[in-house]
Each structure stands twice: as structure tokens, then as C-alpha cells.
Scaffold this active site. Structure first.
Site, PDB file in Angstrom:
ATOM      1  N   ARG A 103      -0.825 -11.139 -11.044  1.00 62.78           N
ATOM      2  CA  ARG A 103      -1.676 -10.842  -9.883  1.00 62.78           C
ATOM      3  C   ARG A 103      -3.145 -11.005 -10.268  1.00 62.78           C
ATOM      4  O   ARG A 103      -3.948 -11.532  -9.484  1.00 62.78           O
ATOM      5  CB  ARG A 103      -1.390  -9.435  -9.365  1.00 62.78           C
ATOM      6  CG  ARG A 103      -0.033  -9.307  -8.685  1.00 62.78           C
ATOM      7  CD  ARG A 103       0.249  -7.863  -8.324  1.00 62.78           C
ATOM      8  NE  ARG A 103      -0.748  -7.365  -7.379  1.00 62.78           N
ATOM      9  CZ  ARG A 103      -0.901  -6.064  -7.097  1.00 62.78           C
ATOM     10  NH1 ARG A 103      -0.146  -5.154  -7.711  1.00 62.78           N
ATOM     11  NH2 ARG A 103      -1.793  -5.673  -6.232  1.00 62.78           N
ATOM     12  N   HIS A 157      -8.160   2.134  -4.848  1.00 69.39           N
ATOM     13  CA  HIS A 157      -6.958   2.020  -5.673  1.00 69.39           C
ATOM     14  C   HIS A 157      -7.211   1.280  -6.972  1.00 69.39           C
ATOM     15  O   HIS A 157      -6.269   0.810  -7.603  1.00 69.39           O
ATOM     16  CB  HIS A 157      -5.840   1.327  -4.871  1.00 69.39           C
ATOM     17  CG  HIS A 157      -5.408   2.127  -3.683  1.00 69.39           C
ATOM     18  ND1 HIS A 157      -4.794   1.560  -2.587  1.00 69.39           N
ATOM     19  CD2 HIS A 157      -5.522   3.455  -3.398  1.00 69.39           C
ATOM     20  CE1 HIS A 157      -4.540   2.506  -1.687  1.00 69.39           C
ATOM     21  NE2 HIS A 157      -4.972   3.665  -2.160  1.00 69.39           N
ATOM     22  N   THR A 228      -5.016  -3.572   7.318  1.00 71.77           N
ATOM     23  CA  THR A 228      -4.216  -2.591   6.588  1.00 71.77           C
ATOM     24  C   THR A 228      -3.134  -2.007   7.488  1.00 71.77           C
ATOM     25  O   THR A 228      -3.331  -1.778   8.674  1.00 71.77           O
ATOM     26  CB  THR A 228      -5.090  -1.449   6.016  1.00 71.77           C
ATOM     27  OG1 THR A 228      -4.242  -0.491   5.374  1.00 71.77           O
ATOM     28  CG2 THR A 228      -5.914  -0.767   7.084  1.00 71.77           C
ATOM     29  N   GLU A 255      -0.773  -6.732  13.221  1.00 73.27           N
ATOM     30  CA  GLU A 255       0.290  -6.046  13.980  1.00 73.27           C
ATOM     31  C   GLU A 255      -0.094  -4.585  14.190  1.00 73.27           C
ATOM     32  O   GLU A 255      -1.016  -4.076  13.545  1.00 73.27           O
ATOM     33  CB  GLU A 255       1.616  -6.149  13.225  1.00 73.27           C
ATOM     34  CG  GLU A 255       1.570  -5.577  11.825  1.00 73.27           C
ATOM     35  CD  GLU A 255       2.779  -6.003  10.967  1.00 73.27           C
ATOM     36  OE1 GLU A 255       3.800  -6.459  11.517  1.00 73.27           O
ATOM     37  OE2 GLU A 255       2.678  -5.888   9.734  1.00 73.27           O
TER      38      GLU A 255
HETATM   39  C1  BV8 Z   1      -1.433  10.403  -4.182  1.00 73.81           C
HETATM   40  C2  BV8 Z   1      -2.521   0.029  -6.161  1.00 73.81           C
HETATM   41  C3  BV8 Z   1      -1.252  12.609  -4.958  1.00 73.81           C
HETATM   42  C4  BV8 Z   1      -1.553  -0.596  -7.066  1.00 73.81           C
HETATM   43  C5  BV8 Z   1      -1.488   1.158  -4.264  1.00 73.81           C
HETATM   44  C6  BV8 Z   1      -0.151  12.125   2.137  1.00 73.81           C
HETATM   45  C7  BV8 Z   1      -1.266  12.441   1.375  1.00 73.81           C
HETATM   46  C8  BV8 Z   1      -1.369  11.991   0.062  1.00 73.81           C
HETATM   47  C9  BV8 Z   1      -0.353  11.217  -0.495  1.00 73.81           C
HETATM   48  C10 BV8 Z   1       0.747  10.908   0.251  1.00 73.81           C
HETATM   49  C11 BV8 Z   1       0.852  11.354   1.570  1.00 73.81           C
HETATM   50  N1  BV8 Z   1       2.022  10.893   2.051  1.00 73.81           N
HETATM   51  C12 BV8 Z   1       2.649  10.164   1.108  1.00 73.81           C
HETATM   52  C13 BV8 Z   1       1.914  10.168  -0.012  1.00 73.81           C
HETATM   53  C14 BV8 Z   1       2.279   9.498  -1.253  1.00 73.81           C
HETATM   54  C15 BV8 Z   1       1.747   8.069  -1.357  1.00 73.81           C
HETATM   55  C16 BV8 Z   1       1.844   7.305  -0.075  1.00 73.81           C
HETATM   56  O1  BV8 Z   1       0.886   7.210   0.666  1.00 73.81           O
HETATM   57  N2  BV8 Z   1       3.008   6.735   0.182  1.00 73.81           N
HETATM   58  C17 BV8 Z   1       3.184   5.954   1.389  1.00 73.81           C
HETATM   59  C18 BV8 Z   1       3.915   4.649   1.049  1.00 73.81           C
HETATM   60  C19 BV8 Z   1       3.975   6.816   2.370  1.00 73.81           C
HETATM   61  N3  BV8 Z   1       0.390   8.076  -1.820  1.00 73.81           N
HETATM   62  C20 BV8 Z   1       0.156   8.107  -3.138  1.00 73.81           C
HETATM   63  O2  BV8 Z   1       1.035   8.163  -3.971  1.00 73.81           O
HETATM   64  C21 BV8 Z   1      -1.295   8.108  -3.568  1.00 73.81           C
HETATM   65  N4  BV8 Z   1      -1.477   9.139  -4.542  1.00 73.81           N
HETATM   66  O3  BV8 Z   1      -1.357  10.785  -3.069  1.00 73.81           O
HETATM   67  O4  BV8 Z   1      -1.427  11.240  -5.255  1.00 73.81           O
HETATM   68  C22 BV8 Z   1      -1.642  13.357  -6.178  1.00 73.81           C
HETATM   69  C23 BV8 Z   1      -2.682  14.261  -6.089  1.00 73.81           C
HETATM   70  C24 BV8 Z   1      -3.026  14.978  -7.223  1.00 73.81           C
HETATM   71  C25 BV8 Z   1      -2.362  14.748  -8.431  1.00 73.81           C
HETATM   72  C26 BV8 Z   1      -1.337  13.801  -8.498  1.00 73.81           C
HETATM   73  C27 BV8 Z   1      -0.968  13.101  -7.378  1.00 73.81           C
HETATM   74  C28 BV8 Z   1      -1.645   6.801  -4.271  1.00 73.81           C
HETATM   75  C29 BV8 Z   1      -1.558   5.659  -3.307  1.00 73.81           C
HETATM   76  C30 BV8 Z   1      -2.064   4.372  -3.979  1.00 73.81           C
HETATM   77  C31 BV8 Z   1      -0.912   3.522  -4.397  1.00 73.81           C
HETATM   78  N5  BV8 Z   1      -1.391   2.266  -4.935  1.00 73.81           N
HETATM   79  N6  BV8 Z   1      -1.969   0.053  -4.836  1.00 73.81           N
HETATM   80  C32 BV8 Z   1      -1.323  -2.036  -6.726  1.00 73.81           C
HETATM   81  O5  BV8 Z   1      -2.091  -2.647  -5.937  1.00 73.81           O
HETATM   82  O6  BV8 Z   1      -0.352  -2.570  -7.275  1.00 73.81           O
HETATM   83  S1  BV8 Z   1      -1.032   1.144  -2.664  1.00 73.81           S
HETATM   84  C33 BV8 Z   1      -0.831  -0.413  -2.046  1.00 73.81           C
HETATM   85  O7  BV8 Z   1      -0.696  -0.227  -0.641  1.00 73.81           O
HETATM   86  C34 BV8 Z   1      -2.007  -1.347  -2.176  1.00 73.81           C
HETATM   87  O8  BV8 Z   1      -3.191  -0.777  -2.687  1.00 73.81           O
HETATM   88  C35 BV8 Z   1      -2.266  -1.718  -0.741  1.00 73.81           C
HETATM   89  O9  BV8 Z   1      -3.521  -2.164  -0.503  1.00 73.81           O
HETATM   90  C36 BV8 Z   1      -1.985  -0.402  -0.155  1.00 73.81           C
HETATM   91  C37 BV8 Z   1      -1.984  -0.211   1.295  1.00 73.81           C
HETATM   92  O10 BV8 Z   1      -1.358  -1.278   1.859  1.00 73.81           O
HETATM   93  P1  BV8 Z   1      -2.238  -2.291   2.728  1.00 73.81           P
HETATM   94  O11 BV8 Z   1      -3.469  -2.618   1.992  1.00 73.81           O
HETATM   95  O12 BV8 Z   1      -2.371  -1.726   4.085  1.00 73.81           O
HETATM   96  O13 BV8 Z   1      -1.322  -3.553   2.685  1.00 73.81           O
HETATM   97  P2  BV8 Z   1       0.017  -3.761   3.506  1.00 73.81           P
HETATM   98  O14 BV8 Z   1       0.688  -4.935   2.883  1.00 73.81           O
HETATM   99  O15 BV8 Z   1       0.742  -2.463   3.626  1.00 73.81           O
HETATM  100  O16 BV8 Z   1      -0.462  -4.127   4.984  1.00 73.81           O
HETATM  101  C38 BV8 Z   1      -1.213  -5.289   5.215  1.00 73.81           C
HETATM  102  C39 BV8 Z   1      -1.480  -5.322   6.717  1.00 73.81           C
HETATM  103  O17 BV8 Z   1      -2.264  -6.481   6.987  1.00 73.81           O
HETATM  104  C40 BV8 Z   1      -0.227  -5.463   7.572  1.00 73.81           C
HETATM  105  O18 BV8 Z   1      -0.280  -4.521   8.615  1.00 73.81           O
HETATM  106  C41 BV8 Z   1      -0.289  -6.898   8.136  1.00 73.81           C
HETATM  107  O19 BV8 Z   1       0.188  -6.973   9.454  1.00 73.81           O
HETATM  108  C42 BV8 Z   1      -1.759  -7.157   8.117  1.00 73.81           C
HETATM  109  N7  BV8 Z   1      -2.156  -8.550   7.918  1.00 73.81           N
HETATM  110  C43 BV8 Z   1      -1.551  -9.507   7.179  1.00 73.81           C
HETATM  111  N8  BV8 Z   1      -2.284 -10.646   7.206  1.00 73.81           N
HETATM  112  C44 BV8 Z   1      -3.381 -10.371   7.981  1.00 73.81           C
HETATM  113  C45 BV8 Z   1      -3.301  -9.043   8.436  1.00 73.81           C
HETATM  114  N9  BV8 Z   1      -4.237  -8.475   9.225  1.00 73.81           N
HETATM  115  C46 BV8 Z   1      -5.291  -9.241   9.582  1.00 73.81           C
HETATM  116  N10 BV8 Z   1      -5.443 -10.523   9.170  1.00 73.81           N
HETATM  117  C47 BV8 Z   1      -4.515 -11.114   8.380  1.00 73.81           C
HETATM  118  N11 BV8 Z   1      -4.680 -12.388   7.978  1.00 73.81           N
END
Ligand code: BV8
Length: 289
Positions: A103, A157, A228, A255
Site C-alpha cells: 500500500r 489514522h 467516507t 452512496e
Molecule cells: C478505537 C488505518 C478505542 C489502518 C483504520 C464507537 C466509538 C469508538 C470506537 C468504536 C465505536 N464503535 C465501534 C468502534 C470500534 C472501531 C470501529 O469504528 N469499528 C467500525 C468498523 C464499526 N473503531 C476503532 O477501533 C478505532 N479505535 O475506537 O479505539 C480505544 C480507546 C482507548 C484505548 C484503546 C482503544 C480505530 C479506528 C481506526 C481503524 N483504522 N485505518 C489502515 O488504513 O489500514 S480504519 C479504515 O476505515 C481506514 O482508515 C478508512 O479510511 C477508514 C474509514 O473508511 P472510509 O475512509 O470511509 O473508507 P470506506 O472504504 O469505508 O468508504 C469509502 C466511501 O467512499 C464509500 O462510502 C464509497 O461509496 C465512497 N466512494 C468511493 N469512491 C468515491 C466515493 N465517494 C466519492 N467519490 C469517489 N470517487
């Protein structure tokens, strides 16, 4: 809330432009949160959902070309959410660091797209004399916003280009497009494995970026969520918090997402098309004032 069609709704985009012009007029704060969809048109695969690429984009599983040892099935064969975890790294540090190095090199070869450039121009239009009128929170780890000229960027992130010693935390930058060659890479001084300085699922975001996000959510007059799925927290919570206190929240995404129903405006379409159109409206509006 009004939604656009596949080409982006000019009326809805016009409402966002007006909100931005009003905010700029009295030096209010514009906050933007971007996700993987913003980089899709630079050829960087997203994590979830539909993908609309532009020049050079391809869906996950395209051809990496230069490194058959980690041919792209790595991306399509593995669930990113499983690799982007401390458990995934502990289970198979070689696989996970190969994936991140792949990546890293792919992002180094990519170029910012018109959406990145539009956000850099919006920062210049909003920043004001003290540069305090704009802040960009990105979930992306590819550095493309900075390469497009964005300055006030918080990498929620982390970054693909900074790696750290798993024991001492000593950091090192990897900016060379050549493969690291050793997986996991090692700290020459300690012999310890290096891991990417990205925030994995289950890991806390760095305090300074959480503070930046909370401050943006508490002070902004306009909050733009662009490219996002608004599915990952706490990042997705910043737009919600801004809307809850009355900020104007707008979404530009291919979307519908969990944010679409609460945003004041949600426009469907590609970042690289809609963001330049939005910035053109703001530039024209400022020229008329
Ligand atoms: C944490 C880095 C706690 C690595 C990533 C509530 C509160 C807090 C936490 C949580 C919570 N609920 C759940 C959680 C846990 C979890 C979480 O959120 N899970 C989700 C899946 C339910 N969160 C965590 O674990 C976070 N940590 O909360 O820790 C804690 C506190 C104290 C002590 C210990 C622990 C950490 C989250 C970070 C994870 N790391 N990435 C890497 O990159 O490999 S996340 C990963 O998803 C990427 O960073 C990515 O960017 C991110 C979000 O996704 P998007 O960027 O939105 O990308 P995605 O593909 O999903 O969507 C793209 C969109 O673009 C789509 O909708 C598509 O339609 C659209 N699109 C496509 N092409 C286009 C377009 N739009 C416009 N134009 C285009 N051309």
C-alpha cells in the site's frame, strides 16, 4: 436534507456553497473529514462500498505489476479489517507488513486528484489571515492531501510512510518507492520489528488528533464529510457532534451512509467531480463580494 442524483445535485451543491460563503464572510471555521473515497480516483482502493475511480483507478485486486511476490490477491484475498489489527500483526507480521509496504508503494506512485486539489484550494479560500478558518481531518493514510497542497491536515489514522519499533517506539520514515525487502522490517539499532504508524482497529487514535477532531466539531460552522462511509469511529462521530450543536453538515459521497439521514445536505457523486464544482461556486461567490 436533500440528496443529489448520480451526477451530483446542483441545487444541493449550491446550498453547500452558500453555507461556505456565509462562513467565510465572518471568519467562521470550515471543517472537512475525508475518507478513502477521496483517494479512489487516484487509484487507491477503498475499504468498503462502491468504488468510482478516475484516472488510473482500479478496484481492489488490480495488478501491482512490480512485485509478483505480493501480487494483488493479497488485497482481495484478505479482509483489510482483519489485517488492520494488532491481532493480525501478531498472528502474521510478515503478511501484514507486506500488505502495508505494498500500500505504501502504491500510494507513493499515486498522484493527488482534482478532489484533493479542490480541498487544498478551499483551505486557501477559507483560511483567512491567521489560517484559522479551515481544518482537514483525514482518515486516509496516503499523504495525498498534503501532496495536493493542504496544510492544516490531521491524520486521524496515521500514515503509511512512518513506521516504528514495536518495543521502543522509535520512528523512521520510509519514503523510498523500492520494496522494503525484509518483512517485517527491522530497526537496525535494536533488531526489533517495525510496524506502520497507522491506527489499527481496537487501538486508540493519538490524543492530539482526537483533540483536533473534537475542537473542529465544537467550533465549526460548516462540516463537510467527503468520500467516507462514515462507518468508523471516533472519526465518524465528529460530523455527528458538529450537527448536533447546529453546524451545517454536508456530505459528498458516492452512496448513502449513516450520516446521510442527519446531514443538512447529502450529494451523491464523485469527489473529483463535485468538490471542484463546489470550490468554483465559492471562488465565484467571493469574487462577487
Ligand atoms: C478505537 C488505518 C478505542 C489502518 C483504520 C464507537 C466509538 C469508538 C470506537 C468504536 C465505536 N464503535 C465501534 C468502534 C470500534 C472501531 C470501529 O469504528 N469499528 C467500525 C468498523 C464499526 N473503531 C476503532 O477501533 C478505532 N479505535 O475506537 O479505539 C480505544 C480507546 C482507548 C484505548 C484503546 C482503544 C480505530 C479506528 C481506526 C481503524 N483504522 N485505518 C489502515 O488504513 O489500514 S480504519 C479504515 O476505515 C481506514 O482508515 C478508512 O479510511 C477508514 C474509514 O473508511 P472510509 O475512509 O470511509 O473508507 P470506506 O472504504 O469505508 O468508504 C469509502 C466511501 O467512499 C464509500 O462510502 C464509497 O461509496 C465512497 N466512494 C468511493 N469512491 C468515491 C466515493 N465517494 C466519492 N467519490 C469517489 N470517487
Amino acid at each position: 436534507m436533500s440528496a443529489g442524483d448520480g451526477r451530483g445535485d446542483s441545487e444541493a451543491l449550491g446550498r453547500v456553497g452558500e453555507a461556505l460563503l456565509g462562513c467565510i464572510a465572518h471568519g467562521g471555521l470550515v471543517a472537512v473529514c475525508s475518507g478513502a473515497g477521496c483517494s479512489a480516483e487516484s487509484g487507491i482502493p477503498t475499504f468498503r462500498g462502491a468504488v468510482a475511480g478516475g484516472e488510473g483507478a482500479d478496484a481492489p485486486g488490480g495488478d501491482d505489476g512490480d512485485d509478483p511476490a505480493i501480487a494483488l490477491p493479497l488485497w482481495s484475498r484478505n479482509d483489510p479489517a482483519a489485517l488492520a489489527t494488532p491481532e493480525g500483526f501478531a498472528r502474521d507480521p510478515e503478511l501484514v507488513t507486506r500488505w502495508y509496504d505494498w500500500r505504501r508503494r502504491r500510494c507513493l506512485r499515486a498522484s493527488p486528484n482534482a478532489g484533493h486539489r479542490a480541498l487544498a484550494e478551499l483551505e486557501a479560500l477559507c483560511a483567512g489571515a491567521d489560517g484559522d478558518g479551515f481544518v482537514l481531518l483525514t482518515q486516509n493514510v496516503d499523504g495525498l492531501h498534503q501532496r495536493a497542497g493542504s496544510v492544516r491536515v490531521h491524520e486521524l489514522h496515521g500514515s503509511l510512510y512512518r513506521w516504528r519499533d514495536v518495543a521502543t517506539g522509535a520512528e523512521r520514515v520510509f519514503a523510498d518507492p523500492a520494496p522494503m525487502g525484509v518483512y517485517p522490517p527491522r530497526n537496525d539499532a535494536t533488531g526489533n520489528a517495525l510496524r506502520p504508524c497507522v491506527v489499527w482497529f481496537g487501538e486508540a487514535l493519538p490524543e492530539e488528533v482526537v483533540d483536533a477532531g473534537l475542537e473542529a466539531a465544537s467550533r465549526c460552522e460548516v462540516f463537510l464529510s467527503v468520500g467516507t462511509s462514515a462507518a468508523v469511529y471516533p472519526a465518524a462521530g465528529f460530523a455527528e457532534a458538529a450537527g448536533a450543536r447546529g453546524a451545517f453538515v454536508a456530505e459528498v459521497n458516492l452512496e448513502a451512509t449513516g450520516l446521510s439521514g442527519v446531514a443538512d445536505v447529502s450529494v451523491r457523486g464523485r469527489c473529483a467531480e463535485l468538490l471542484p464544482r463546489l470550490v468554483s461556486m465559492v471562488r465565484a461567490g467571493l469574487g462577487e463580494r
